[in-house]
Design a protein around this motif. Sequence first.
Motif, PDB file in Angstrom:
ATOM      1  N   ASP A  84       0.259   5.495   2.524  1.00  0.00           N
ATOM      2  CA  ASP A  84       1.504   6.026   1.966  1.00  0.00           C
ATOM      3  C   ASP A  84       2.024   5.158   0.828  1.00  0.00           C
ATOM      4  OD1 ASP A  84       2.869   3.853   3.073  1.00  0.00           O
ATOM      5  OD2 ASP A  84       3.732   4.991   4.728  1.00  0.00           O
ATOM      6  N   ASP A 131     -11.960   8.000   5.237  1.00  0.00           N
ATOM      7  CA  ASP A 131     -11.475   9.315   4.820  1.00  0.00           C
ATOM      8  C   ASP A 131     -10.472   9.895   5.806  1.00  0.00           C
ATOM      9  OD1 ASP A 131     -13.584   9.410   6.672  1.00  0.00           O
ATOM     10  OD2 ASP A 131     -14.124  11.464   6.128  1.00  0.00           O
ATOM     11  N   ALA A 140      -3.254   8.735  -1.513  1.00  0.00           N
ATOM     12  CA  ALA A 140      -4.675   9.072  -1.410  1.00  0.00           C
ATOM     13  C   ALA A 140      -5.234   8.577  -0.084  1.00  0.00           C
ATOM     14  CB  ALA A 140      -5.438   8.450  -2.575  1.00  0.00           C
ATOM     15  N   THR A 141      -6.476   8.948   0.189  1.00  0.00           N
ATOM     16  CA  THR A 141      -7.153   8.410   1.360  1.00  0.00           C
ATOM     17  C   THR A 141      -7.542   6.957   1.101  1.00  0.00           C
ATOM     18  OG1 THR A 141      -9.370   9.043   0.630  1.00  0.00           O
ATOM     19  CG2 THR A 141      -8.110  10.675   1.917  1.00  0.00           C
ATOM     20  N   LEU A 178      -4.885   7.904   5.509  1.00  0.00           N
ATOM     21  CA  LEU A 178      -4.110   7.995   4.276  1.00  0.00           C
ATOM     22  C   LEU A 178      -3.350   6.688   4.083  1.00  0.00           C
ATOM     23  CD1 LEU A 178      -2.600  11.591   4.669  1.00  0.00           C
ATOM     24  CD2 LEU A 178      -4.610  10.920   3.344  1.00  0.00           C
TER      25      LEU A 178
END
Length: 294
Positions: free
Chosen positions: A201, A196, A88-89, A199
Amino acid sequence: MYRLTFDNDSTVIVYIWDDAENYWPATRIDETENHADPFSHASGIDLFEAAHRRLDALGIRTPRIHLADRSRSHYPADIAVVEDVPGATLEALLQQDPHGMKAPLSRLADALDVMQRHQGPGFGKVALIDDGGVSQGYSCEQVVLDRALDDLAEAASRDTRIADTRDRLEDVVRGLAATVRPRSEYGLIHGELGPDHVLVDRHGNPVLIDIEGLMFFDVEWEHAFLRLRFGEHYRWLRRSGLDEQRLTFYTLALRLSLVAGPLRLLDGDFPDRDFMMEIAEHNLQQALAFLRQE
């Protein structure tokens, strides 16, 4: 941007630089070719590839490029096929579990430190500097001042509250700009690094996205934006030795930009109009707060 899913369930992200899919008004699209303006609309495969090369050389994680194509043989626009980073961000993760994000935030701070210690021979977009080009303007603060005055005029044409206080706001803008001392050192900055645009990982590593605006500039511009976007979490990204006068001036300039920009975007057919209006309204109130401080 599009996510493609293949028969084996693997995925990639496709970037398409097609004016038909650009929400900015046509006049703003036309500015994309003016790379000499550090704040021209950052969009294009040349900017993307130059930014990716620079970050990759510094060991800064960003999605890997599988294909970059200008031939228009696969699609009638410039395209890039890049890694789809699982996860997700940082913005979403900070909302879900802010205490669990200490490691990614710390690693992001380390990445930003590497970038900001990487000095350029001049200020401007990486693609321009790499080609031996020179940016418009004689200093970062002068470029910011010119842009802030343009944003103030544009915001005033769209909102009566700004129009009614335009002269006073202009005096504050010019006054803050006058306190900034000249400088000739330029660090590498993302230019629009909100949570935003990061990301996270599977290993908890930050991955920078939306990198086309990468440029050499005053690092205070980056930190003024980081403070606005990260709020209480900025403490993990704070850097010592910043010029507080430059930070204050750049903060007001950003507030004006975040009023004019969303209102300008709404001239087109941007779908999430309420969200853009919320951004404009919040930053309008913050810009007017500078008058109360004065």
